[in-house]
Design a protein around this motif. Structure first.
Motif: not given
Length: 221
Positions: A10-11, A14-15, A55, A59, A62, A124, A128, A220
């Motif tokens: 999903e990320r 971003t990652l 972060y 994460m 989430n 970021v 979130d 995103e």
């Protein structure tokens, strides 16, 4: 394991961006160590590790199913305690004075690359947390909350850079920390430099956040 796999999928964008930024910073640092034959900037690795913690918290939240308001509140406080470590790296620019004058440009690049990585993690993570808070507390004015959080981070950076406090001292030695904070609140004009830095650095972070969040939404999507 499946949860981690899903999160990475999903990320992924971003990652990937964060990984590339940190890898580039690390390569620059190794080049500097080779050319200058100095390990003076190794502290940047520790600083960016601390910047990763908030972060990592968002994460984790989430990926948590059935996250209660109480649990979110607890993790929010832990997140807020560590969050100033991310923009703190910007102030590491003061350390470029210890380098070799002939390679000053390299020192600037090294610290700036780590500072930008820290700001990326900072922004970021805030976005979130905005989503998490909005999903559990719909009546909270999220933009006002975000500005307040950034202001607290600006103040936290001052406490860390100039008074040399760290996030752990909220637990290990809170009495000294709270006394210093109380003195600055009671006598603001006697601590003019502290508030000047706090407002100035907070304004810098707020403008950066405003510039960052729209392009971030495109990434995103």
């Amino acid at each position: 394991m499946e949860t981690i796999k899903t999160l990475i999928q999903e990320r992924f964008k971003t990652l990937s961006l964060i990984t590339v930024a940190l890898l580039f910073s690390s390569i620059l640092l190794m080049v500097r160590m080779k050319l200058n034959k100095s390990y003076a900037f190794l502290f940047l690795i520790w600083n960016v590790f601390l910047a990763i913690i908030p972060y990592a918290i968002t994460m984790y939240l989430n990926t948590t199913s059935k996250l209660s308001k109480l649990k979110l509140g607890f993790w929010f406080m832990a997140w807020l305690a560590f969050l100033p470590n991310a923009p703190y790296i910007v102030t590491d620019l003061i350390h470029i004075r210890i380098g070799n004058d002939s390679l000053l440009w390299l020192d600037v690049l090294v610290v700036l690359s780590f500072a930008l990585s820290g700001l990326l993690l900072f922004y970021v993570s805030i976005m979130d947390m905005q989503k998490l808070v909005t999903s559990h507390f719909k009546k909270i004015p999220i933009e006002a909350m975000s500005i307040s959080i950034i202001f607290l981070c600006g103040f936290g950076v001052y406490l860390g850079r100039f008074l040399r406090y760290n996030s752990w001292e909220i637990i290990s030695g809170p009495q000294y920390l709270f006394i210093d904070i109380l003195n600055m609140i009671i006598a603001p004009f006697q601590h003019f430099e502290a508030w000047l830095f706090t407002f100035g650095f907070s304004a810098f972070l707020i403008v950066g956040f405003w510039m960052f969040k729209n392009p971030y939404r495109i990434i995103e999507d």
